[in-house]
Write an enzyme that holds these catalytic residues in place. Structure first.
Site, PDB file in Angstrom:
ATOM      1  N   HIS A   1       5.414 -43.143  67.610  1.00 19.88           N
ATOM      2  CA  HIS A   1       4.369 -43.962  67.890  1.00 19.88           C
ATOM      3  C   HIS A   1       3.837 -43.799  69.059  1.00 19.88           C
ATOM      4  O   HIS A   1       2.369 -43.865  69.299  1.00 19.88           O
ATOM      5  CB  HIS A   1       4.977 -45.250  67.638  1.00 19.88           C
ATOM      6  CG  HIS A   1       5.265 -45.744  66.385  1.00 19.88           C
ATOM      7  ND1 HIS A   1       5.548 -47.049  66.123  1.00 19.88           N
ATOM      8  CD2 HIS A   1       5.156 -45.211  65.007  1.00 19.88           C
ATOM      9  CE1 HIS A   1       5.781 -47.284  64.760  1.00 19.88           C
ATOM     10  NE2 HIS A   1       5.257 -46.145  64.167  1.00 19.88           N
TER      11      HIS A   1
ATOM     12  N   HIS B   1      12.913 -47.877  71.175  1.00 19.48           N
ATOM     13  CA  HIS B   1      13.081 -46.660  71.630  1.00 19.48           C
ATOM     14  C   HIS B   1      13.610 -47.027  73.213  1.00 19.48           C
ATOM     15  O   HIS B   1      13.513 -47.774  73.660  1.00 19.48           O
ATOM     16  CB  HIS B   1      12.063 -45.839  71.528  1.00 19.48           C
ATOM     17  CG  HIS B   1      11.369 -45.256  70.284  1.00 19.48           C
ATOM     18  ND1 HIS B   1      12.067 -44.318  69.583  1.00 19.48           N
ATOM     19  CD2 HIS B   1      10.557 -45.635  69.460  1.00 19.48           C
ATOM     20  CE1 HIS B   1      11.473 -44.003  68.326  1.00 19.48           C
ATOM     21  NE2 HIS B   1      10.515 -44.788  68.210  1.00 19.48           N
TER      22      HIS B   1
END
Length: 262
Positions: free
Chosen positions: A155, A214
């Site tokens: 992303h 993340h």
């Protein structure tokens, strides 16, 4: 429909200027670091945006490259034809989308390969029991296990690259002269507004990725790859002959040569 033209005219000085292009890469990196530190040091409470099933993630970010292509393809084609009246220049500029697609495909493939090489299979996300009999992510998932590896943020990579690409491509708006064709002016204004909305969505989702998902190292690597992809194309390759070239900026072009000099 005059309101569309007015909105586009109002947004133009804020989104299409040299300062935005110059500061955007640094702003994205700072945004990623700031969001990452918030996640590590003062995590925000769970919210709708922390759910991976939120509507922006499911229907936009999951198809980020498709959305970007869907709007940039007609935008580049129409605006560059209006500026240059040269189909060859238009085709060369559109080839930047092929280059971007190749970069997206190659980078995501490398990310998946790195995750596969660096990971191990566990029974659950608690990493409580190693399943050595499943040495690859595919085998692990087929066995309903949890694969834990170095998962570079796709992303952060893709959103940063799309943001920078859109920022570069909309600079052509300063050179477009559509007063003789109101219908084309409206189409260009609609595409510009749609790209502006998409740009805001990508920036917002980039920030929420930094804040909620993340590890910081995974986001740093993902963002750096996105910035390097932009720099390697728009700041290096597109300045060279036999490349897609840069979008025209501020002045009308007489040919492909002037396209590269701006």
């Amino acid at each position: 429909m005059e309101s569309v033209d007015r909105c586009a005219h109002c947004l133009l000085p804020y989104l299409v200027n040299r300062a935005v292009r110059r500061l955007m890469p640094w702003s994205l990196f700072a945004l990623m670091l700031g969001g990452s530190f918030v996640k590590e040091l003062a995590p925000l409470p769970e919210s709708y945006m922390s759910n991976k099933r939120n509507i922006l993630n499911v229907y936009f970010v999951k198809f980020a490259w498709a959305w970007t292509l869907f709007l940039l393809l007609p935008f580049i084609g129409i605006t560059h034809y209006l500026v240059t009246r040269n189909p060859i220049v238009v085709a060369q500029r559109l080839s930047s989308l092929l280059a971007g697609t190749a970069i997206w495909y190659a980078c995501t493939g490398v990310f998946l390969h790195i995750e596969d090489l660096t990971g191990s299979c566990y029974r659950s996300s608690d990493l409580d029991h190693l399943l050595k009999e499943h040495p690859s992510k595919q085998q692990c998932q087929q066995a309903h296990g949890f694969w834990h590896g170095f998962d570079i943020s796709g992303h952060c990579f893709l959103l940063s690259y799309c943001i920078l690409m859109i920022t570069e491509e909309i600079t052509v708006m300063h050179s477009v002269k559509t007063s003789q064709d109101p219908r084309l002016q409206r189409i260009v204004s609609i595409l510009f507004l749609a790209l502006s909305c998409l740009l805001l969505i990508w920036v917002w989702m980039f920030f929420t990725t930094a804040v909620y998902f993340h590890d910081i190292s995974q986001k740093v690597f993902g963002t750096l790859v996105g910035l390097l992809a932009w720099c390697g194309t728009y700041r290096f390759w597109y300045l060279k002959p036999f490349s897609p070239g840069l979008p025209p900026r501020r002045t009308s072009l007489s040919g492909h040569k002037s396209n590269r000099s701006l």
